[in-house]
Design a protein around this motif. Structure first.
Motif, PDB file in Angstrom:
ATOM      1  N   PRO A 254       0.830  -1.220   0.000  1.00 20.04           N
ATOM      2  CA  PRO A 254       0.000   0.000   0.000  1.00 20.04           C
ATOM      3  C   PRO A 254       0.853   1.254   0.000  1.00 20.04           C
ATOM      4  CG  PRO A 254       0.075  -0.916   2.203  1.00 20.04           C
ATOM      5  CD  PRO A 254       0.834  -1.878   1.316  1.00 20.04           C
ATOM      6  N   GLU A 255       1.616   1.424  -1.077  1.00 15.83           N
ATOM      7  CA  GLU A 255       2.491   2.586  -1.212  1.00 15.83           C
ATOM      8  C   GLU A 255       2.258   3.246  -2.559  1.00 15.83           C
ATOM      9  OE1 GLU A 255       6.586   0.774  -3.044  1.00 15.83           O
ATOM     10  OE2 GLU A 255       6.326   0.590  -0.860  1.00 15.83           O
ATOM     11  N   ALA A 256       2.549   4.528  -2.625  1.00 13.78           N
ATOM     12  CA  ALA A 256       2.347   5.275  -3.865  1.00 13.78           C
ATOM     13  C   ALA A 256       3.322   4.775  -4.932  1.00 13.78           C
ATOM     14  CB  ALA A 256       2.552   6.765  -3.613  1.00 13.78           C
ATOM     15  N   VAL A 257       2.796   4.380  -6.066  1.00 10.41           N
ATOM     16  CA  VAL A 257       3.626   3.900  -7.164  1.00 10.41           C
ATOM     17  C   VAL A 257       2.852   4.094  -8.466  1.00 10.41           C
ATOM     18  CG1 VAL A 257       2.736   1.535  -6.978  1.00 10.41           C
ATOM     19  CG2 VAL A 257       4.978   1.934  -8.010  1.00 10.41           C
ATOM     20  N   ASP A 258       3.584   4.381  -9.538  1.00  6.88           N
ATOM     21  CA  ASP A 258       2.987   4.452 -10.875  1.00  6.88           C
ATOM     22  C   ASP A 258       2.886   3.023 -11.390  1.00  6.88           C
ATOM     23  OD1 ASP A 258       2.525   4.631 -13.637  1.00  6.88           O
ATOM     24  OD2 ASP A 258       3.500   6.583 -13.771  1.00  6.88           O
ATOM     25  N   GLU A 259       1.698   2.440 -11.315  1.00  8.80           N
ATOM     26  CA  GLU A 259       1.540   1.015 -11.621  1.00  8.80           C
ATOM     27  C   GLU A 259       1.955   0.677 -13.054  1.00  8.80           C
ATOM     28  OE1 GLU A 259      -1.823   1.971  -8.620  1.00  8.80           O
ATOM     29  OE2 GLU A 259      -1.146   2.810 -10.550  1.00  8.80           O
ATOM     30  N   GLU A 260       1.564   1.495 -14.018  1.00  9.44           N
ATOM     31  CA  GLU A 260       1.866   1.175 -15.408  1.00  9.44           C
ATOM     32  C   GLU A 260       3.362   1.284 -15.698  1.00  9.44           C
ATOM     33  OE1 GLU A 260      -0.921   2.853 -18.277  1.00  9.44           O
ATOM     34  OE2 GLU A 260      -2.305   3.224 -16.620  1.00  9.44           O
ATOM     35  N   ARG A 261       4.012   2.252 -15.074  1.00 10.03           N
ATOM     36  CA  ARG A 261       5.470   2.348 -15.239  1.00 10.03           C
ATOM     37  C   ARG A 261       6.150   1.150 -14.594  1.00 10.03           C
ATOM     38  NH1 ARG A 261       8.380   7.862 -13.611  1.00 10.03           N
ATOM     39  NH2 ARG A 261       7.160   8.467 -15.458  1.00 10.03           N
ATOM     40  N   LEU A 262       5.637   0.726 -13.431  1.00  7.90           N
ATOM     41  CA  LEU A 262       6.206  -0.439 -12.755  1.00  7.90           C
ATOM     42  C   LEU A 262       6.068  -1.686 -13.607  1.00  7.90           C
ATOM     43  CD1 LEU A 262       7.438  -1.610 -10.136  1.00  7.90           C
ATOM     44  CD2 LEU A 262       5.096  -1.979  -9.327  1.00  7.90           C
ATOM     45  N   LEU A 263       4.922  -1.852 -14.241  1.00  5.18           N
ATOM     46  CA  LEU A 263       4.748  -3.005 -15.125  1.00  5.18           C
ATOM     47  C   LEU A 263       5.733  -2.955 -16.286  1.00  5.18           C
ATOM     48  CD1 LEU A 263       0.843  -3.262 -15.274  1.00  5.18           C
ATOM     49  CD2 LEU A 263       2.421  -4.769 -14.059  1.00  5.18           C
ATOM     50  N   ALA A 264       5.950  -1.764 -16.839  1.00  5.09           N
ATOM     51  CA  ALA A 264       6.899  -1.618 -17.950  1.00  5.09           C
ATOM     52  C   ALA A 264       8.312  -1.968 -17.502  1.00  5.09           C
ATOM     53  CB  ALA A 264       6.845  -0.197 -18.496  1.00  5.09           C
ATOM     54  N   GLU A 265       8.667  -1.583 -16.293  1.00  4.44           N
ATOM     55  CA  GLU A 265      10.004  -1.891 -15.776  1.00  4.44           C
ATOM     56  C   GLU A 265      10.227  -3.389 -15.618  1.00  4.44           C
ATOM     57  OE1 GLU A 265      10.167   0.276 -12.155  1.00  4.44           O
ATOM     58  OE2 GLU A 265      10.519   2.236 -13.114  1.00  4.44           O
ATOM     59  N   HIS A 266       9.135  -4.136 -15.487  1.00  2.00           N
ATOM     60  CA  HIS A 266       9.236  -5.593 -15.349  1.00  2.00           C
ATOM     61  C   HIS A 266       8.881  -6.306 -16.651  1.00  2.00           C
ATOM     62  CE1 HIS A 266       9.233  -4.529 -11.055  1.00  2.00           C
ATOM     63  NE2 HIS A 266       9.761  -5.721 -10.844  1.00  2.00           N
ATOM     64  N   GLY A 267       8.991  -5.599 -17.775  1.00  2.00           N
ATOM     65  CA  GLY A 267       8.794  -6.221 -19.076  1.00  2.00           C
ATOM     66  C   GLY A 267       7.356  -6.484 -19.441  1.00  2.00           C
ATOM     67  N   MET A 268       6.419  -5.763 -18.794  1.00  2.31           N
ATOM     68  CA  MET A 268       4.996  -5.960 -19.109  1.00  2.31           C
ATOM     69  C   MET A 268       4.334  -4.632 -19.466  1.00  2.31           C
ATOM     70  SD  MET A 268       3.908  -8.774 -16.175  1.00  2.31           S
ATOM     71  CE  MET A 268       4.808  -7.924 -14.856  1.00  2.31           C
ATOM     72  N   GLY A 269       5.085  -3.780 -20.170  1.00  2.69           N
ATOM     73  CA  GLY A 269       4.524  -2.504 -20.576  1.00  2.69           C
ATOM     74  C   GLY A 269       3.376  -2.695 -21.552  1.00  2.69           C
ATOM     75  N   GLN A 270       2.383  -1.849 -21.462  1.00  2.00           N
ATOM     76  CA  GLN A 270       1.207  -2.013 -22.315  1.00  2.00           C
ATOM     77  C   GLN A 270       1.523  -1.624 -23.751  1.00  2.00           C
ATOM     78  OE1 GLN A 270      -1.464   0.761 -20.296  1.00  2.00           O
ATOM     79  NE2 GLN A 270      -1.367   2.142 -22.044  1.00  2.00           N
ATOM     80  N   ASP A 271       1.031  -2.435 -24.685  1.00  2.00           N
ATOM     81  CA  ASP A 271       1.152  -2.098 -26.110  1.00  2.00           C
ATOM     82  C   ASP A 271      -0.235  -1.937 -26.732  1.00  2.00           C
ATOM     83  OD1 ASP A 271       0.283  -4.755 -26.314  1.00  2.00           O
ATOM     84  OD2 ASP A 271       2.338  -5.490 -26.585  1.00  2.00           O
ATOM     85  N   GLY A 272      -1.244  -1.950 -25.893  1.00  2.00           N
ATOM     86  CA  GLY A 272      -2.613  -1.723 -26.350  1.00  2.00           C
ATOM     87  C   GLY A 272      -3.491  -1.435 -25.148  1.00  2.00           C
ATOM     88  N   VAL A 273      -4.548  -0.664 -25.369  1.00  2.00           N
ATOM     89  CA  VAL A 273      -5.473  -0.323 -24.291  1.00  2.00           C
ATOM     90  C   VAL A 273      -6.887  -0.224 -24.845  1.00  2.00           C
ATOM     91  CG1 VAL A 273      -5.124   2.159 -24.575  1.00  2.00           C
ATOM     92  CG2 VAL A 273      -5.918   1.282 -22.381  1.00  2.00           C
ATOM     93  N   ARG A 274      -7.841  -0.678 -24.063  1.00  2.00           N
ATOM     94  CA  ARG A 274      -9.245  -0.580 -24.455  1.00  2.00           C
ATOM     95  C   ARG A 274      -9.996   0.140 -23.349  1.00  2.00           C
ATOM     96  NH1 ARG A 274     -10.546  -5.749 -25.012  1.00  2.00           N
ATOM     97  NH2 ARG A 274     -10.114  -5.761 -27.257  1.00  2.00           N
ATOM     98  N   SER A 275     -10.746   1.179 -23.703  1.00  2.00           N
ATOM     99  CA  SER A 275     -11.485   1.957 -22.712  1.00  2.00           C
ATOM    100  C   SER A 275     -12.974   1.955 -23.036  1.00  2.00           C
ATOM    101  CB  SER A 275     -10.982   3.410 -22.663  1.00  2.00           C
ATOM    102  OG  SER A 275      -9.623   3.469 -22.302  1.00  2.00           O
TER     103      SER A 275
END
Length: 260
Positions: free
Chosen positions: A176-197
């Motif tokens: 439970p700490e402040a973090v940019d979730e999407e940047r964190l995923l990218a740092e672990h090789g799971m950056g988004q290459d598509g998004v649906r809204s």
């Protein structure tokens, strides 16, 4: 033989049942809401005592207090022990930008921020979330939830879900700490290459209304799913008070709007 009436049962006359009317509480809430909106009770002022207000609405004190309690839940009034009920007023609306990536940002800000009341937990996914993450019903997910405020009043409730297998790699999602979730995923090789809204408007649930202090106001509901190599790695659900935001979206580099 004289018939006696069982204790605890309401006395009936024909088809009429003499019972308390729940609408009286709603009447108190509605009348006080209108009085606050009309400026009769200005922000910062205290509501009159129950001895004054109860006769005004023709209700008993308990009904009056129940009606005021709804305004407290909605954030229009705050309860100050030993002092009374102070009017907060209706929070002002402001502009929120819906970016091309489907994110919500208050106008002039580059990121949403981390909000308040941040929680992180592991639990079974609701059916709608499991569907968005293309997993089985009851799949285990990590959810990070936070409340966003503007001008001191809540305007959005955000929940960020990831499959547990993703959180096991990006383990800071479990904290439970402040973090940019999407940047964190990218740092672990799971950056988004598509998004649906997906965007819709509906009535708030009881829990959403309580957290957002929105009362009967409708809410915007935004679903946003991020993909990496065709697989969903997160879904984000955001509930927004429709009465607090002016939505805008721009393409290209249009000039700034002049001041009203």
């Amino acid at each position: 033989m004289k018939r006696t009436r069982a204790r605890g049962r309401p006395r009936r006359y024909g088809k009429m049942c003499l019972m308390s009317q729940p609408s009286q509480q709603d009447k108190v809430t509605a009348e006080l809401r209108r009085a606050i909106a009309a400026g009769e009770f200005a922000p910062g002022s205290f509501l009159p005592s129950s001895r004054v207000l109860a006769p005004r609405f023709g209700v008993v004190r308990n009904t009056l207090m129940a009606g005021i309690a709804t305004l407290v839940e909605d954030g229009l009034v705050e309860s100050l022990p030993k002092r009374g009920y102070r009017v907060v007023g209706t929070p002002s609306a402001f502009e929120v930008v819906w970016t091309q990536g489907g994110q919500l940002l208050p106008a002039g800000e580059e990121q949403l921020g981390h909000g308040e009341e941040l929680r992180a937990e592991v639990r079974q996914a609701p059916g709608a979330v499991a569907h968005l993450l293309q997993g089985p019903d009851g799949m285990t997910v990590t959810v990070r939830s936070t409340v966003h405020r503007h001008g001191g009043a809540p305007w959005a409730l955000r929940e960020f879900f990831t499959p547990r297998s993703v959180a096991d790699v990006a383990r800071r999602l479990l904290e439970p700490e402040a973090v940019d979730e999407e940047r964190l995923l990218a740092e672990h090789g799971m950056g988004q290459d598509g998004v649906r809204s997906c965007w819709s408007t509906r009535g708030a649930t009881a829990d959403e209304a309580r957290v957002l202090k929105s009362g009967p106001a409708p809410v915007h509901f935004i679903q946003r799913t991020g993909f990496h190599e065709g697989e969903p790695v997160f879904c984000e659900l955001t509930v927004v008070r429709a009465d607090r935001v002016h939505l805008s979206r721009s393409v290209g580099t249009p000039p700034e709007m002049p001041e009203p």
